[in-house]
Every structure is written in structure tokens, then in C-alpha cells.
Design a protein around this motif. Structure first.
Motif, PDB file in Angstrom:
ATOM      1  N   LEU A   1       0.829  -1.208   0.000  1.00 18.04           N
ATOM      2  CA  LEU A   1       0.000   0.000   0.000  1.00 18.04           C
ATOM      3  C   LEU A   1       0.862   1.255   0.000  1.00 18.04           C
ATOM      4  O   LEU A   1       0.608   2.206  -0.765  1.00 18.04           O
ATOM      5  CB  LEU A   1      -0.919  -0.013   1.225  1.00 18.04           C
ATOM      6  CG  LEU A   1      -1.788   1.228   1.441  1.00 18.04           C
ATOM      7  CD1 LEU A   1      -2.787   1.388   0.292  1.00 18.04           C
ATOM      8  CD2 LEU A   1      -2.517   1.140   2.781  1.00 18.04           C
ATOM      9  N   MET A   2       1.900   1.275   0.836  1.00 15.71           N
ATOM     10  CA  MET A   2       2.779   2.437   0.896  1.00 15.71           C
ATOM     11  C   MET A   2       3.567   2.606  -0.404  1.00 15.71           C
ATOM     12  O   MET A   2       3.826   3.731  -0.852  1.00 15.71           O
ATOM     13  CB  MET A   2       3.751   2.307   2.069  1.00 15.71           C
ATOM     14  CG  MET A   2       3.091   2.371   3.431  1.00 15.71           C
ATOM     15  SD  MET A   2       2.163   3.903   3.682  1.00 15.71           S
ATOM     16  CE  MET A   2       0.534   3.253   4.072  1.00 15.71           C
ATOM     17  N   ARG A   3       3.923   1.505  -1.045  1.00 15.89           N
ATOM     18  CA  ARG A   3       4.645   1.587  -2.317  1.00 15.89           C
ATOM     19  C   ARG A   3       3.750   2.197  -3.391  1.00 15.89           C
ATOM     20  O   ARG A   3       4.204   3.030  -4.192  1.00 15.89           O
ATOM     21  CB  ARG A   3       5.120   0.191  -2.737  1.00 15.89           C
ATOM     22  CG  ARG A   3       6.073   0.212  -3.928  1.00 15.89           C
ATOM     23  CD  ARG A   3       6.830  -1.086  -4.089  1.00 15.89           C
ATOM     24  NE  ARG A   3       5.929  -2.219  -4.195  1.00 15.89           N
ATOM     25  CZ  ARG A   3       5.906  -3.243  -3.343  1.00 15.89           C
ATOM     26  NH1 ARG A   3       6.736  -3.266  -2.303  1.00 15.89           N
ATOM     27  NH2 ARG A   3       5.060  -4.244  -3.510  1.00 15.89           N
ATOM     28  N   ARG A   4       2.452   1.807  -3.396  1.00 11.59           N
ATOM     29  CA  ARG A   4       1.525   2.398  -4.363  1.00 11.59           C
ATOM     30  C   ARG A   4       1.314   3.887  -4.094  1.00 11.59           C
ATOM     31  O   ARG A   4       1.126   4.677  -5.022  1.00 11.59           O
ATOM     32  CB  ARG A   4       0.173   1.669  -4.310  1.00 11.59           C
ATOM     33  CG  ARG A   4       0.215   0.240  -4.841  1.00 11.59           C
ATOM     34  CD  ARG A   4      -1.183  -0.285  -5.089  1.00 11.59           C
ATOM     35  NE  ARG A   4      -1.998  -0.310  -3.884  1.00 11.59           N
ATOM     36  CZ  ARG A   4      -2.049  -1.326  -3.030  1.00 11.59           C
ATOM     37  NH1 ARG A   4      -1.298  -2.406  -3.245  1.00 11.59           N
ATOM     38  NH2 ARG A   4      -2.830  -1.281  -1.966  1.00 11.59           N
ATOM     39  N   ARG A   5       1.334   4.260  -2.813  1.00 11.26           N
ATOM     40  CA  ARG A   5       1.160   5.674  -2.461  1.00 11.26           C
ATOM     41  C   ARG A   5       2.461   6.464  -2.544  1.00 11.26           C
ATOM     42  O   ARG A   5       2.470   7.663  -2.304  1.00 11.26           O
ATOM     43  CB  ARG A   5       0.606   5.775  -1.031  1.00 11.26           C
ATOM     44  CG  ARG A   5      -0.806   5.240  -0.867  1.00 11.26           C
ATOM     45  CD  ARG A   5      -1.276   5.415   0.582  1.00 11.26           C
ATOM     46  NE  ARG A   5      -2.643   4.937   0.753  1.00 11.26           N
ATOM     47  CZ  ARG A   5      -3.283   4.951   1.931  1.00 11.26           C
ATOM     48  NH1 ARG A   5      -2.661   5.425   3.012  1.00 11.26           N
ATOM     49  NH2 ARG A   5      -4.526   4.503   2.013  1.00 11.26           N
ATOM     50  N   LYS A   6       3.549   5.766  -2.874  1.00 13.47           N
ATOM     51  CA  LYS A   6       4.885   6.379  -2.968  1.00 13.47           C
ATOM     52  C   LYS A   6       5.278   7.043  -1.644  1.00 13.47           C
ATOM     53  O   LYS A   6       5.773   8.179  -1.614  1.00 13.47           O
ATOM     54  CB  LYS A   6       4.921   7.381  -4.124  1.00 13.47           C
ATOM     55  CG  LYS A   6       4.661   6.740  -5.484  1.00 13.47           C
ATOM     56  CD  LYS A   6       4.722   7.747  -6.615  1.00 13.47           C
ATOM     57  CE  LYS A   6       4.478   7.062  -7.955  1.00 13.47           C
ATOM     58  NZ  LYS A   6       4.527   8.030  -9.095  1.00 13.47           N
ATOM     59  N   LYS A   7       5.052   6.301  -0.570  1.00 12.38           N
ATOM     60  CA  LYS A   7       5.397   6.776   0.768  1.00 12.38           C
ATOM     61  C   LYS A   7       6.300   5.773   1.456  1.00 12.38           C
ATOM     62  O   LYS A   7       6.241   4.567   1.182  1.00 12.38           O
ATOM     63  CB  LYS A   7       4.142   6.971   1.626  1.00 12.38           C
ATOM     64  CG  LYS A   7       3.263   8.138   1.228  1.00 12.38           C
ATOM     65  CD  LYS A   7       2.103   8.287   2.211  1.00 12.38           C
ATOM     66  CE  LYS A   7       1.243   9.494   1.890  1.00 12.38           C
ATOM     67  NZ  LYS A   7       0.128   9.640   2.866  1.00 12.38           N
ATOM     68  N   LYS A   8       7.124   6.261   2.377  1.00 16.66           N
ATOM     69  CA  LYS A   8       7.895   5.403   3.267  1.00 16.66           C
ATOM     70  C   LYS A   8       7.551   5.791   4.690  1.00 16.66           C
ATOM     71  O   LYS A   8       7.485   6.977   5.024  1.00 16.66           O
ATOM     72  CB  LYS A   8       9.390   5.549   3.007  1.00 16.66           C
ATOM     73  CG  LYS A   8       9.829   4.989   1.658  1.00 16.66           C
ATOM     74  CD  LYS A   8      11.344   4.902   1.535  1.00 16.66           C
ATOM     75  CE  LYS A   8      11.729   4.234   0.212  1.00 16.66           C
ATOM     76  NZ  LYS A   8      13.198   4.044   0.101  1.00 16.66           N
ATOM     77  N   ILE A   9       7.308   4.782   5.540  1.00 19.56           N
ATOM     78  CA  ILE A   9       6.871   5.056   6.908  1.00 19.56           C
ATOM     79  C   ILE A   9       7.765   4.343   7.916  1.00 19.56           C
ATOM     80  O   ILE A   9       8.405   3.331   7.605  1.00 19.56           O
ATOM     81  CB  ILE A   9       5.405   4.624   7.135  1.00 19.56           C
ATOM     82  CG1 ILE A   9       5.237   3.112   6.946  1.00 19.56           C
ATOM     83  CG2 ILE A   9       4.462   5.397   6.224  1.00 19.56           C
ATOM     84  CD1 ILE A   9       3.857   2.587   7.348  1.00 19.56           C
ATOM     85  N   LEU A  10       7.801   4.913   9.117  1.00 22.28           N
ATOM     86  CA  LEU A  10       8.486   4.306  10.256  1.00 22.28           C
ATOM     87  C   LEU A  10       7.390   3.787  11.189  1.00 22.28           C
ATOM     88  O   LEU A  10       6.576   4.570  11.684  1.00 22.28           O
ATOM     89  CB  LEU A  10       9.353   5.340  10.961  1.00 22.28           C
ATOM     90  CG  LEU A  10      10.122   4.872  12.209  1.00 22.28           C
ATOM     91  CD1 LEU A  10      11.123   3.786  11.850  1.00 22.28           C
ATOM     92  CD2 LEU A  10      10.829   6.063  12.857  1.00 22.28           C
ATOM     93  N   LEU A  11       7.365   2.479  11.412  1.00 20.10           N
ATOM     94  CA  LEU A  11       6.293   1.857  12.188  1.00 20.10           C
ATOM     95  C   LEU A  11       6.827   1.442  13.562  1.00 20.10           C
ATOM     96  O   LEU A  11       7.720   0.600  13.660  1.00 20.10           O
ATOM     97  CB  LEU A  11       5.749   0.628  11.448  1.00 20.10           C
ATOM     98  CG  LEU A  11       4.555  -0.089  12.070  1.00 20.10           C
ATOM     99  CD1 LEU A  11       3.342   0.836  12.156  1.00 20.10           C
ATOM    100  CD2 LEU A  11       4.197  -1.333  11.255  1.00 20.10           C
TER     101      LEU A  11
END
Length: 345
Positions: A78-88
Motif C-alpha cells: 500500500l505504501m509503495r503504491r502511495r509512494k510513501k515510506k513510513i516508520l512503524l
């Protein structure tokens, strides 16, 4: 609860584990809901992919490392499709595997034994969700208590796993961004505070007051003692949500493997579920519809919207709340009028 005696019926075997994910700015992912069956009977004619939650299952409805890993991969996609990187940020639960490497999600584990202080969800987010979910449950049940056509058993069975899924989704959607932001700040995260999330009047207190009022109404109708709202909201805090490993690690490893394998068959049905009653036939179009009949229609519309992945689902749930509140108010007024008439004789 499984350990308590049940009179006049059977102890429910239904159980759900819910996992929430949110950001410091108040963004939320769909809740992950774990049940005991891949396709409970109440999901008949419902595509689980269209539910307002991410549904999965295993034999105990507990979180396992395999389920968590699958969920992480989906979030990464999902984050790859949104072109985002997150810290979980994660606690050190046994099911939270530290060995997975992902392209768009970086895992950061909190220090051991600090969850109660450093995990934002434990600072009030989960409790805010629970208060809303319990409110919707009480309102739904109270709206049916005085229905002369429904038995006590039918009222109890009216809340099934599908209904619980809708309540979970709705309560999570209603959990305010300001509540989430304040809980992140309470846990020590650098969150910019605004006038909205620094307000002196807490909406969460208002929700708890609504729960207390609904408890009083339900107690009056059933003729039982009131229960403490805090206890009602928090009664399941100590229930396990995953396997806790002991010395018999080999047996537990096999049990978890078997539980995860049981989740492979998407057509599995929970044999412990009660057979769902057939939906009520549509009432003929007329001007004198009653609120309970309208509520039945809204339940059918809710199932339709979920099955078709229709964007009107939230609006239907809002309409249900209005109708349930109207039923409760109408019956309270009728009950009060009857008492007043008695004393005027």
C-alpha cells in the motif's frame, strides 16, 4: 466471558482480536480484525474483501507471527503504491517478528516493558475506540429490548460477527484525529499542538457520559443493577490476544503452525456459529412504517453496501444511529407517559 456461568442460553464462542495502526497526524489504516473462521455464517453472500476492515482468521482468533507478517507485506504494498515510506513503531509482542525487511516500511521496536508509557495507542486511543464501540453496541441492543416480536434470545443473537465488524469500523472512523495526536504527544512524540487538540472540553468524556446514560437505560429496562461505565469499557483489557510462549515452546510452535495452515482455506465456515435467520422480507411501501421496520431496512442496505463496496456505507451507519436513538427516545417517552397516567388516576 468463557469462565462465567451463563443462564437461559449458551455462552457465545465468538471472539475477535483487533489491531489498529495510525500516525501522529491522525491518519488511520483500516483495522485488522482476526476471527475464528475465514467465512462465518453471517458473512453469507458477503465478499470479505469488501468489508470495511481487513479480515483474517485462525483457530483462536489470536495474532500470530504469520498473520502479522502477511499484514506487514500488504501495508508495504500500500505504501509503495502511495509512494510513501513510513516508520512503524511496535511493542515487543511475540507475534511481532523483527526479521522481516521491507522496502517502504521500517520497523522500530519500543524498549522492553515500556508499552504502557511509550505506545501511543495505550495512552487513550484504544480506549476512545472502545467507548464508541460499546456505545454503538448498547444503542443497538436497547433499541431491540422492547420489541414485542423479539425474544431475549433473538435480541442476543442480533449482534453477530458481521454486526461487530461494522461497529468496529464505525467506531474507528469516529475516533478523532485530535485524540490520536494528543495520545502521541502524551507518549513523548514531537507533535505540534493546535487549538483543536488542546481543547478543554474532551469529546471522549462526552462519549463516556453517553455510555453511562445508555447503561442506565438498559438497566432500567432489564431490571438489573447499573454497572460502572469504566468497568464496562475496560472489562476485556486483560484478555490475551496472542500466544504467550512458555517452556513448552515446541508444542506451541506446532499449534501456531497448524492454526496458520487452517487459515489457508478461504471457504471455511465456523461450525460453532448459530445459523443466521433469514432476512426479513421487505415491508410494502407505505407511509406508516415503524422505526423498527426502518432499522431492518437499513440493516439490509448496510449488507448491500458492504457487499458492493459502496461508498454510502458510512452514511447508512449514521442513519442507523439516528433511528436507534429515535427508538430509544420514543420508548422512553411512552414508558414515562404510562407512569404519569397511572398517578393521575
Amino acid at each position: 466471558m468463557k469462565t462465567e456461568d451463563c443462564k437461559g442460553g449458551k455462552v457465545s464462542k465468538d471472539r475477535l482480536t483487533v489491531m489498529f495502526t495510525c500516525s501522529a497526524t491522525g491518519d488511520k489504516l483500516k483495522p485488522l480484525v482476526i476471527g475464528k473462521a475465514a467465512k462465518p455464517r453471517c458473512f453469507r453472500n458477503i465478499d470479505v474483501r469488501s468489508l470495511p476492515v481487513t479480515w483474517t482468521s485462525n483457530r483462536k482468533a489470536w495474532m500470530t507471527a504469520a498473520l502479522f507478517t502477511d499484514w506487514l507485506k500488504d501495508v508495504n504494498s500500500l505504501m509503495r503504491r502511495r509512494k510513501k515510506k513510513i516508520l512503524l513503531f511496535l511493542d515487543n509482542a511475540t507475534s511481532h517478528s523483527p526479521d522481516i525487511r521491507l522496502s517502504n516500511v521500517t520497523l522500530k521496536f519500543l524498549p522492553a516493558n515500556t508499552t504502557s508509557r511509550l505506545q501511543p495507542l495505550d495512552q487513550g486511543i484504544i480506549r476512545a475506540f472502545k467507548a464508541r464501540c460499546r456505545k454503538h453496541l448498547l444503542r443497538s441492543v436497547i433499541a431491540k429490548i422492547d420489541d414485542t416480536t423479539a425474544t431475549a434470545s433473538e435480541v442476543a443473537k442480533s449482534v453477530n460477527v458481521l454486526g461487530a465488524v461494522y461497529m468496529i469500523s464505525r467506531a474507528w472512523n469516529e475516533t478523532r484525529e485530535s485524540t490520536i495526536t494528543k495520545c502521541f504527544a502524551k507518549a513523548g512524540f514531537p507533535v505540534p499542538m493546535t487549538a483543536d487538540n488542546e481543547g478543554s472540553v474532551s469529546e471522549e468524556d462526552q462519549v463516556q457520559d453517553e455510555v453511562a446514560d445508555l447503561i442506565r437505560q438498559g438497566s432500567d429496562r432489564l431490571g438489573v443493577d447499573n454497572i460502572d461505565p469504566d468497568h464496562y469499557i475496560d472489562f476485556d483489557n486483560s484478555m490475551p490476544t496472542e500466544e504467550t510462549y512458555s517452556g513448552d515452546w515446541e508444542r506451541q510452535l506446532v499449534d501456531n503452525f497448524v492454526a496458520d495452515r487452517e487459515n489457508v482455506n478461504p471457504a471455511a465456515v465456523d461450525d460453532d456459529d448459530e445459523v443466521e435467520p433469514e432476512p426479513a422480507k421487505d415491508a410494502s411501501v407505505r407511509s406508516n412504517l415503524t422505526f423498527p421496520e426502518v432499522l431492518q431496512m437499513l440493516n439490509q442496505l448496510q449488507n448491500f453496501a458492504a457487499d458492493k463496496d459502496c461508498p454510502i456505507l458510512n452514511h447508512i451507519q449514521d442513519a442507523k444511529s439516528v433511528v436507534e436513538a429515535a427508538i430509544i427516545k420514543q420508548r422512553s417517552t411512552a414508558r414515562q407517559s404510562t407512569i404519569d397516567s397511572f398517578f393521575k388516576r
